[in-house]
Write a protein that holds these residues in place. Structure first.
Motif, PDB file in Angstrom:
ATOM      1  N   PRO A  13       0.402  -1.143   0.351  1.00  0.00           N
ATOM      2  CA  PRO A  13       0.095  -0.118   0.114  1.00  0.00           C
ATOM      3  C   PRO A  13       0.925   0.702   0.042  1.00  0.00           C
ATOM      4  N   GLY A  14       1.206   2.182  -1.074  1.00  0.00           N
ATOM      5  CA  GLY A  14       1.799   2.995  -1.284  1.00  0.00           C
ATOM      6  C   GLY A  14       1.869   4.005  -0.648  1.00  0.00           C
ATOM      7  N   ARG A  15       0.879   4.938  -0.953  1.00  0.00           N
ATOM      8  CA  ARG A  15       0.312   6.066  -0.287  1.00  0.00           C
ATOM      9  C   ARG A  15      -0.043   5.612   1.189  1.00  0.00           C
ATOM     10  N   THR A  16      -0.062   4.411   1.219  1.00  0.00           N
ATOM     11  CA  THR A  16      -0.300   4.287   3.604  1.00  0.00           C
ATOM     12  C   THR A  16       0.955   3.837   3.743  1.00  0.00           C
ATOM     13  N   ARG A  17       1.764   3.526   2.750  1.00  0.00           N
ATOM     14  CA  ARG A  17       3.662   3.526   3.558  1.00  0.00           C
ATOM     15  C   ARG A  17       3.642   4.496   3.899  1.00  0.00           C
ATOM     16  N   ALA A  18       3.658   5.532   2.234  1.00  0.00           N
ATOM     17  CA  ALA A  18       4.142   6.851   2.948  1.00  0.00           C
ATOM     18  C   ALA A  18       3.766   8.415   3.936  1.00  0.00           C
ATOM     19  N   ILE A  19       2.419   7.897   3.981  1.00  0.00           N
ATOM     20  CA  ILE A  19       2.385   8.002   5.246  1.00  0.00           C
ATOM     21  C   ILE A  19       2.307   8.058   6.534  1.00  0.00           C
ATOM     22  N   LEU A  20       2.239   6.417   6.647  1.00  0.00           N
ATOM     23  CA  LEU A  20       2.958   6.372   8.110  1.00  0.00           C
ATOM     24  C   LEU A  20       4.278   6.894   7.603  1.00  0.00           C
ATOM     25  N   LEU A  21       5.406   6.842   7.047  1.00  0.00           N
ATOM     26  CA  LEU A  21       6.943   6.953   7.507  1.00  0.00           C
ATOM     27  C   LEU A  21       6.967   8.461   7.499  1.00  0.00           C
ATOM     28  N   THR A  22       5.753   9.482   6.894  1.00  0.00           N
ATOM     29  CA  THR A  22       5.691  10.627   6.822  1.00  0.00           C
ATOM     30  C   THR A  22       5.740  11.013   7.826  1.00  0.00           C
ATOM     31  N   ALA A  23       4.579  10.438   9.229  1.00  0.00           N
ATOM     32  CA  ALA A  23       3.970  10.764   9.999  1.00  0.00           C
ATOM     33  C   ALA A  23       4.889  10.100  11.127  1.00  0.00           C
ATOM     34  N   ALA A 115      -3.391 -11.087   4.140  1.00  0.00           N
ATOM     35  CA  ALA A 115      -2.554 -10.266   3.323  1.00  0.00           C
ATOM     36  C   ALA A 115      -2.040  -8.622   3.185  1.00  0.00           C
ATOM     37  N   LEU A 116      -1.989  -8.146   4.023  1.00  0.00           N
ATOM     38  CA  LEU A 116      -1.792  -6.749   4.795  1.00  0.00           C
ATOM     39  C   LEU A 116      -1.177  -5.648   3.486  1.00  0.00           C
ATOM     40  N   GLY A 117      -0.156  -5.981   2.663  1.00  0.00           N
ATOM     41  CA  GLY A 117       0.327  -5.687   1.541  1.00  0.00           C
ATOM     42  C   GLY A 117      -0.544  -5.084   0.419  1.00  0.00           C
ATOM     43  N   ILE A 118      -1.550  -5.779   0.249  1.00  0.00           N
ATOM     44  CA  ILE A 118      -2.768  -5.100  -0.149  1.00  0.00           C
ATOM     45  C   ILE A 118      -4.311  -5.235   0.446  1.00  0.00           C
ATOM     46  N   GLN A 119      -4.124  -3.395   0.883  1.00  0.00           N
ATOM     47  CA  GLN A 119      -5.553  -3.165   1.468  1.00  0.00           C
ATOM     48  C   GLN A 119      -5.797  -1.448   0.862  1.00  0.00           C
TER      49      GLN A 119
END
Length: 151
Positions: A13-23, A115-119
């Motif tokens: 989940p690219g966008r979710t990942r970017a948001i989590l890491l930025t936060a 498989a949380l990688g696809i959400q």
């Protein structure tokens, strides 16, 4: 079968990942900055602020690491607390039903693996496309292994 993704392929989940890491970075920097700006804090208290910020970042980084990696021999599912390797033959079905928080893999041992990688959280259409691609890969490899078993 030409619409199958080229292997190996990673679904995350690219966008979710970017948001989590930025936060995570922002929270760490703010908490650490506050620790340095508060003059009445001792070294131990400052350190506890920094460690708290680092722990929050670590938790968010763990949430951001989820992914599903498909290759010629099978699928690796990386979730928050662990990683599991599956052969293609172990995957009976790939499910993403309306309202599901992520993809579920129905396995040959009678269990279901999230498989949380696809959400579908932030990027629903992207998640649906990824789920369809993984389903097509699983079906193609299942058909190929059945052909090999008969031959």
């Amino acid at each position: 079968m030409s619409d199958l993704p080229t292997l190996p392929v990673t679904f995350r989940p690219g966008r979710t990942r970017a948001i989590l890491l930025t936060a995570g970075v922002a929270i760490f920097l703010v908490i650490s900055g506050i620790a340095m700006l508060l003059e009445h804090l001792g070294p131990g208290e400052r350190l506890s602020f920094v460690i708290t910020g680092a722990l929050i970042f670590w938790v968010l980084a763990q949430l951001a690491r989820v992914k599903v990696v498909a290759d010629e021999s099978g699928v690796t599912v990386v979730n928050i607390a662990g990683k599991r390797r599956l052969a293609w033959a172990e995957i009976l079905q790939v499910n993403l039903r309306p309202g599901d928080p992520w993809v579920f893999l129905d396995l040959s041992d009678g269990t279901s693996l999230p498989a949380l990688g696809i959400q579908p959280g932030i990027a629903k259409q992207h998640a649906i496309a990824d789920a369809r691609a993984l389903r097509a890969l699983a079906e193609a490899h299942s058909a190929a292994s059945e052909t090999e078993d008969r031959g």
